[in-house]
Design an enzyme around this catalytic site. Structure first.
Site, mmCIF file in Angstrom:
data_model
loop_
_atom_site.group_PDB
_atom_site.id
_atom_site.type_symbol
_atom_site.label_atom_id
_atom_site.label_comp_id
_atom_site.label_asym_id
_atom_site.label_seq_id
_atom_site.Cartn_x
_atom_site.Cartn_y
_atom_site.Cartn_z
ATOM 1 C CG ASP A 89 38.368 63.746 -16.715
ATOM 2 O OD1 ASP A 89 38.983 63.736 -17.791
ATOM 3 O OD2 ASP A 89 38.510 62.866 -15.846
ATOM 4 C CG ASN A 143 40.793 57.164 -5.941
ATOM 5 O OD1 ASN A 143 40.519 56.958 -7.126
ATOM 6 N ND2 ASN A 143 40.763 58.379 -5.411
ATOM 7 C CG HIS A 198 39.369 58.606 -10.028
ATOM 8 N ND1 HIS A 198 40.398 59.252 -9.363
ATOM 9 C CD2 HIS A 198 39.795 58.494 -11.307
ATOM 10 C CE1 HIS A 198 41.368 59.504 -10.215
ATOM 11 N NE2 HIS A 198 41.037 59.055 -11.404
ATOM 12 C CD GLU A 204 39.175 61.594 -6.942
ATOM 13 O OE1 GLU A 204 39.253 60.356 -6.911
ATOM 14 O OE2 GLU A 204 40.152 62.335 -7.140
#
Ligand code: GLP
Length: 252
Positions: free
Chosen positions: A66, A134, A136, A141
């Site tokens: 990414d 979280n 990801h 996400e």
């Protein structure tokens, strides 16, 4: 899913580096899927040490997960710069064989399509992953639906908050990124997910236990036949608690 628990991040990283070294040495044209964030830094340090002792990266291709949208490759917090700083400048990998999405592209949809071609043309032998607080992976996400291919994502507020620690006070923290999709990650032949520190314990437990669900993108790794979670004891806290509860339950 294999789970390996180490006393600390350093020993976990040495273990992960040895696996990556084996892939680099045993294949004629190895393709490494690489991650950023603080977690893989000790792994890259170890690989640099291996290189100084003779491990060549001249035949290696790297594909990163990414990149932030809006940061140029030269921005100190871009993932281009991160990879250069922590790995590429220290080893003999060919710059034309290192691939990272271009977050400064004027046509982001075209950049996503270009990146999917890159991934298709270079099947990943081993994918390194970190995990967000979280759950990801890459920048996929938690959401009501998950995406298969490279896409632009609006970052979750907890991700922006977590990543703000790398930016100077007052500096704008990116709110969007380009990320490889989950199918691309799952197509890697082997996956190593590294997680260190207690703040990752819940995300790890959510990935490992229960059903595959969009609220925990890392839980899709349950679908892959060759995944290893490399954890320190802090990140494995809930896994260890569960194992202890199971052991004392079966001992009764
Ligand atoms: C970023 C990256 C992820 C990484 C995550 C965790 O959001 N896109 O690939 O896994 O951060 O970062 P850290 O390792 O610093 O906790």
């Amino acid at each position: 899913m294999n789970i390996r628990i180490f006393p600390d991040s350093q020993t976990g990283s040495v273990y992960a580096a040895a696996i990556v070294e084996y892939v680099i040495k045993s294949l004629p044209s190895p393709v490494l899927g690489l991650a950023t964030g603080s977690t893989p830094i000790p792994l890259y340090e170890e690989l640099v040490r291996f290189h100084k002792r003779g491990l060549s990266f001249a035949h290696v291709t790297t594909i990163n997960l990414d990149e932030y949208v809006g940061l140029s490759a030269s921005h100190p917090q871009s993932y281009h710069h991160f990879m250069y700083r922590h790995l590429f400048q220290h080893v003999d990998v060919r710059p034309d064989r290192t691939f990272i999405p271009d977050g400064s592209a004027s046509d982001l949809a075209a950049e996503c399509a270009r990146y999917d071609d890159v991934i298709r043309n270079h099947p990943i032998d081993i994918q390194i992953l970190g995990i967000g607080v979280n759950g990801h992976i890459g920048f996929n996400e938690p959401d009501s639906a998950l995406k298969a291919h490279t896409h632009v994502v609006r970052l979750a507020k907890e991700t922006i908050a977590a990543n703000s620690r790398f930016f100077k006070p007052g500096e704008a923290v990116p709110v969007e990124a380009i990320t490889m999709g989950l199918q691309s990650i799952l197509l890697a032949k082997q996956i190593l997910l590294l997680a260190f520190g207690e703040e990752k314990a819940e995300a790890v437990a959510n990935a490992v236990y229960g059903d595959v669900r969009t609220s925990s993108p890392a839980s899709v790794l349950q679908l892959h036949p060759n995944v290893t979670f490399v954890l320190d004891e802090a990140a494995a806290k809930l896994v260890l608690e569960r194992e202890q509860a199971q052991a004392s339950g079966s001992a009764r």
